[in-house]
Design a protein around this motif. Sequence first.
Motif, PDB file in Angstrom:
ATOM      1  N   THR A 164       0.823  -1.210   0.000  1.00 31.26           N
ATOM      2  CA  THR A 164       0.000   0.000   0.000  1.00 31.26           C
ATOM      3  C   THR A 164       0.858   1.261   0.000  1.00 31.26           C
ATOM      4  O   THR A 164       0.548   2.244  -0.675  1.00 31.26           O
ATOM      5  CB  THR A 164      -0.926  -0.007   1.232  1.00 31.26           C
ATOM      6  N   THR A 178      -1.135  -5.382  -4.205  1.00 31.34           N
ATOM      7  CA  THR A 178      -2.416  -5.188  -3.552  1.00 31.34           C
ATOM      8  C   THR A 178      -3.493  -5.392  -4.638  1.00 31.34           C
ATOM      9  O   THR A 178      -3.225  -5.262  -5.816  1.00 31.34           O
ATOM     10  CB  THR A 178      -2.575  -3.778  -2.973  1.00 31.34           C
ATOM     11  N   ALA A 179      -4.680  -5.702  -4.195  1.00 32.18           N
ATOM     12  CA  ALA A 179      -5.773  -5.891  -5.161  1.00 32.18           C
ATOM     13  C   ALA A 179      -7.102  -5.723  -4.423  1.00 32.18           C
ATOM     14  O   ALA A 179      -7.167  -5.987  -3.228  1.00 32.18           O
ATOM     15  CB  ALA A 179      -5.707  -7.301  -5.752  1.00 32.18           C
ATOM     16  N   LYS A 184     -11.476 -10.780  -7.699  1.00 33.44           N
ATOM     17  CA  LYS A 184     -11.877  -9.374  -7.722  1.00 33.44           C
ATOM     18  C   LYS A 184     -12.766  -9.004  -8.911  1.00 33.44           C
ATOM     19  O   LYS A 184     -13.358  -7.938  -8.914  1.00 33.44           O
ATOM     20  CB  LYS A 184     -10.634  -8.457  -7.734  1.00 33.44           C
ATOM     21  N   ASP A 239      -0.845 -10.041  -3.211  1.00 35.22           N
ATOM     22  CA  ASP A 239       0.058 -10.083  -2.054  1.00 35.22           C
ATOM     23  C   ASP A 239      -0.307 -11.144  -1.016  1.00 35.22           C
ATOM     24  O   ASP A 239       0.566 -11.815  -0.461  1.00 35.22           O
ATOM     25  CB  ASP A 239       0.141  -8.693  -1.382  1.00 35.22           C
ATOM     26  N   SER A 288      -3.927  -3.848   6.046  1.00 26.21           N
ATOM     27  CA  SER A 288      -5.166  -4.595   6.237  1.00 26.21           C
ATOM     28  C   SER A 288      -4.764  -6.020   6.608  1.00 26.21           C
ATOM     29  O   SER A 288      -3.575  -6.332   6.632  1.00 26.21           O
ATOM     30  CB  SER A 288      -5.957  -4.618   4.934  1.00 26.21           C
ATOM     31  N   GLU A 321     -10.782 -16.637   0.443  1.00 31.11           N
ATOM     32  CA  GLU A 321     -10.222 -15.384   0.950  1.00 31.11           C
ATOM     33  C   GLU A 321     -11.277 -14.657   1.791  1.00 31.11           C
ATOM     34  O   GLU A 321     -12.437 -14.540   1.401  1.00 31.11           O
ATOM     35  CB  GLU A 321      -9.803 -14.452  -0.194  1.00 31.11           C
TER      36      GLU A 321
END
Length: 564
Positions: free
Chosen positions: A12, A93-94, A206, A272, A295, A327
């Motif tokens: 991040t 990151t995603a 995602k 990640d 996070s 996840e």
Amino acid sequence: MTKFAIGIDFGTQSGRAVLVEVSSGKEVASSVKEYTHGVMDEWLPDGITRLEDDWALQHPADYLEVLQVTIPEVLQKAEVSADDVIGLGIDFTACTILPIDKHGQPLCMLDEYASHPHSYVKLWKHHAAQEEANILNEIAEKRGESFLNRYGGKISSEWMIPKIWQILNEAPDIYELADQIVEASDWVIYQLTGELKRNSCTAGYKAIWNKKLGYPSKDFFKSLDPRLENVVEEKLSDKVYSIGKKAGEITLNMANLIGLNPGTAVAIANVDAHVSVPAVGITEPGKLLMIMGTSTCHILLGEEERVVPGICGVVEDGVLPGLMGYEAGQSCVGDHFEWFTENCVPASYHLEAEERGINIHQLLTEKANSLAVGESGIIALDWWNGNRSTLVDADLTGLLIGATLLTKPEEIYRALIEATAYGTRMIVETFRTHGVPVNDIYACGGIAEKNSMMMQIYADVLKMEIRISSSSQTPALGSAMFGSVAAGKEQGGYETIFDAAAVMGGVKDQTYVSNKKNADVYDQLFEEYQKLYDYFGRGQNNIMKRLKKIKKDSLQVKDGGVVC
Ligand SMILES: Nc1ncnc2c1ncn2[C@@H]1O[C@H](COP(=O)(O)OP(=O)(O)O)[C@@H](O)[C@H]1O
Ligand SMILES: O=C(CO)[C@H](O)[C@H](O)COP(=O)(O)O
């Protein structure tokens, strides 16, 4: 001759590279580059364009800088020649996405769009597409779309489709102009190899893509907005490449910029959290890994696809080939402690930390560690950046209850840590209740490495032993492992990620064991947490949303200069 692989973890706030010995997994050098533009959540780089609440952007030029700075640095530090580097892998990151033109150029890097917020990278924690996510979920539910089951019943505002739809709604010109909208991870691989290959991990978790079923139907997209009917063909691609494969080779141009040889193998990009699983040596179901940093992500392997409410997703082959990858996550963990240290800690504490040569987290942790469980009489909800699992609601906010005139900063700091541990326990219990076993807990990431009090609290709250990754850069190590698989056995790498994990991944000898006395008090506190969770999170009292609305209206009046 010893062979090496490089892994780069795009986080991040920074990008971190490690140079790893392929035959042993030993990390021989590392390098960190903070992003020049950081996270843009108030202003664009022009200094005059202000961002609205819930925005979080990044600048893609920062990612290229990471490659240019960290790769030469690790080679130089370890005195290793580029000739001995067989492969490179990256994780990111995603969902972190950007619009690009037909040459792969990010729109924000074109002068005419530099002051347009929608032309930038939307970082994973960009939460301004919540409205789009809400409508998407409503429509999907009404239509009985089966994909919802794979995503815990709801699509998060952090994910790809709500973010794309927000661009279309608020900046149709940018949407039109974008030749493609891509994950930043795939864009970096595109820059390295000259080939745009979308990875199956981000597509699966995602972008609502499934190995057997592909994306949702055109009809579904049309029901959201007729302009989205052909979004897959127009802005995405149904060609998706499996993690664990080779994406291509470093181009001559890129080789000159980053100091590696042209032709070096590059792996398909990864996320990640997911890439960290083989790096701690996990290759079978039942072992939950917490990747704890800004996070926390919780990744778990399973044999079967189960419906688990409020998780981020279950994806076949999403983490390792042949297994279901689950996840779940918490949108703010370290971020929440950082907010506290920056906004709520008196100057005397900062001074004490400075005089003792420790950072403010270490000072607060030291003070908090002398407190008995329950002694402070306070409890918090960990929703300072919304709730990712199990409520999937970015509009929820933070809560602290029980404070008095005697409450000390270290008590609040500890309550915030405990709140994140309760949040994790909610996730673990949800998995178990829905038939996905969690038998062992593993942790990695900046926090697992830096804060042993916090790890002990997690062991006590979860009532389980916690094993810690042996690497301080676990995602980067995982990426290096995928880099060595991309290079292949003939080049000195590995045939499969399972082979690489057996040699290169692992955990420390020291573990955190649950303390029964503390665990008993935490059981009582967790019960209180659950009541608050249900009351504020499941619609009994929507005060957090009402306050957000009042805030929005008030800001509009203020910015518009309306005087009553
Ligand atoms: N000793 C500590 N205890 C708890 N949190 C910490 C500590 N030191 C740093 N942090 C938090 O860790 C986060 C950074 O985590 P890290 O894993 O290094 O990065 P990233 O999330 O970008 O991958 C920051 O949000 C910071 O507030
Ligand atoms: O959603 C995620 C992965 O699916 C991560 O939370 C996101 O990538 C941010 O990671 P970090 O907190 O380590 O910066």
